[in-house]
Design a protein around this motif. Structure first.
Motif, PDB file in Angstrom:
ATOM      1  N   LYS A  95      44.013  52.444  53.431  1.00  0.00           N
ATOM      2  CA  LYS A  95      43.412  53.331  52.433  1.00  0.00           C
ATOM      3  C   LYS A  95      43.856  52.943  51.030  1.00  0.00           C
ATOM      4  CE  LYS A  95      42.431  57.545  54.972  1.00  0.00           C
ATOM      5  NZ  LYS A  95      42.722  58.973  55.125  1.00  0.00           N
ATOM      6  N   ARG A  96      45.146  52.608  50.880  1.00  0.00           N
ATOM      7  CA  ARG A  96      45.665  52.206  49.576  1.00  0.00           C
ATOM      8  C   ARG A  96      44.962  50.930  49.104  1.00  0.00           C
ATOM      9  NH1 ARG A  96      51.189  51.005  50.381  1.00  0.00           N
ATOM     10  NH2 ARG A  96      51.463  53.212  50.774  1.00  0.00           N
ATOM     11  N   PHE A  97      44.821  49.969  50.005  1.00  0.00           N
ATOM     12  CA  PHE A  97      44.201  48.700  49.634  1.00  0.00           C
ATOM     13  C   PHE A  97      42.723  48.886  49.297  1.00  0.00           C
ATOM     14  CE2 PHE A  97      42.227  44.602  50.285  1.00  0.00           C
ATOM     15  CZ  PHE A  97      43.096  43.785  49.590  1.00  0.00           C
ATOM     16  N   LYS A  98      42.020  49.680  50.116  1.00  0.00           N
ATOM     17  CA  LYS A  98      40.607  49.935  49.835  1.00  0.00           C
ATOM     18  C   LYS A  98      40.433  50.660  48.505  1.00  0.00           C
ATOM     19  CE  LYS A  98      37.807  50.015  53.949  1.00  0.00           C
ATOM     20  NZ  LYS A  98      36.962  50.851  54.811  1.00  0.00           N
ATOM     21  N   GLY A  99      41.355  51.562  48.199  1.00  0.00           N
ATOM     22  CA  GLY A  99      41.303  52.276  46.925  1.00  0.00           C
ATOM     23  C   GLY A  99      41.465  51.329  45.748  1.00  0.00           C
ATOM     24  N   GLN A 100      42.400  50.387  45.864  1.00  0.00           N
ATOM     25  CA  GLN A 100      42.583  49.388  44.804  1.00  0.00           C
ATOM     26  C   GLN A 100      41.316  48.575  44.610  1.00  0.00           C
ATOM     27  OE1 GLN A 100      45.871  47.024  46.122  1.00  0.00           O
ATOM     28  NE2 GLN A 100      47.416  48.384  45.254  1.00  0.00           N
ATOM     29  N   MET A 101      40.713  48.172  45.714  1.00  0.00           N
ATOM     30  CA  MET A 101      39.499  47.362  45.642  1.00  0.00           C
ATOM     31  C   MET A 101      38.365  48.144  44.973  1.00  0.00           C
ATOM     32  SD  MET A 101      37.294  45.708  48.740  1.00  0.00           S
ATOM     33  CE  MET A 101      36.777  47.331  49.251  1.00  0.00           C
ATOM     34  N   LYS A 102      38.191  49.392  45.372  1.00  0.00           N
ATOM     35  CA  LYS A 102      37.124  50.205  44.797  1.00  0.00           C
ATOM     36  C   LYS A 102      37.353  50.461  43.317  1.00  0.00           C
ATOM     37  CE  LYS A 102      35.761  52.505  49.054  1.00  0.00           C
ATOM     38  NZ  LYS A 102      35.659  53.789  49.765  1.00  0.00           N
ATOM     39  N   GLU A 103      38.612  50.678  42.914  1.00  0.00           N
ATOM     40  CA  GLU A 103      38.923  50.886  41.502  1.00  0.00           C
ATOM     41  C   GLU A 103      38.610  49.630  40.684  1.00  0.00           C
ATOM     42  OE1 GLU A 103      39.997  53.454  39.551  1.00  0.00           O
ATOM     43  OE2 GLU A 103      39.586  54.719  41.294  1.00  0.00           O
ATOM     44  N   MET A 104      38.919  48.458  41.237  1.00  0.00           N
ATOM     45  CA  MET A 104      38.646  47.219  40.514  1.00  0.00           C
ATOM     46  C   MET A 104      37.139  47.013  40.355  1.00  0.00           C
ATOM     47  SD  MET A 104      39.810  44.692  38.863  1.00  0.00           S
ATOM     48  CE  MET A 104      41.529  44.774  39.205  1.00  0.00           C
ATOM     49  N   ILE A 105      36.381  47.275  41.410  1.00  0.00           N
ATOM     50  CA  ILE A 105      34.923  47.145  41.341  1.00  0.00           C
ATOM     51  C   ILE A 105      34.368  48.119  40.306  1.00  0.00           C
ATOM     52  CG2 ILE A 105      32.776  47.538  42.620  1.00  0.00           C
ATOM     53  CD1 ILE A 105      34.242  46.441  45.103  1.00  0.00           C
TER      54      ILE A 105
END
Length: 84
Positions: free
Chosen positions: A22-32
């Motif tokens: 979840k943490r990693f997916k959140g980082q990815m979504k924030e960057m996008i």
């Protein structure tokens, strides 16, 4: 609730993995999102700087099986099209 030792360990393991994913997916979504916001704000230079970081996060998510490789390719393509 599991009774035996092995299912208990699997439960702990899956909970840790869920938090990490979840943490990693959140980082990815924030960057996008930051790349898209930069383009909407007409800051193309900022978006171009953020694009390789977004690509890296998307590739790593695909490598960790958090998303399918074709989904990753589609997201990278749409970001590149948006910035380019």
């Amino acid at each position: 609730m599991p009774i035996l030792q092995s299912p208990k360990k699997n439960l702990r393991k899956s909970q840790k993995n869920e938090i990490r994913n979840k943490r990693f997916k959140g980082q990815m979504k924030e960057m996008i999102k930051s790349v898209k916001d930069a383009m909407l704000g007409e800051k193309k230079a900022d978006a171009a700087k953020l694009l390789p970081k977004a690509f890296s996060l998307i590739d790593r998510a695909s490598k960790k099986n958090l998303m399918h490789k074709n989904t990753a390719a589609r997201r990278k393509s749409s970001l590149a099209k948006l910035v380019g």
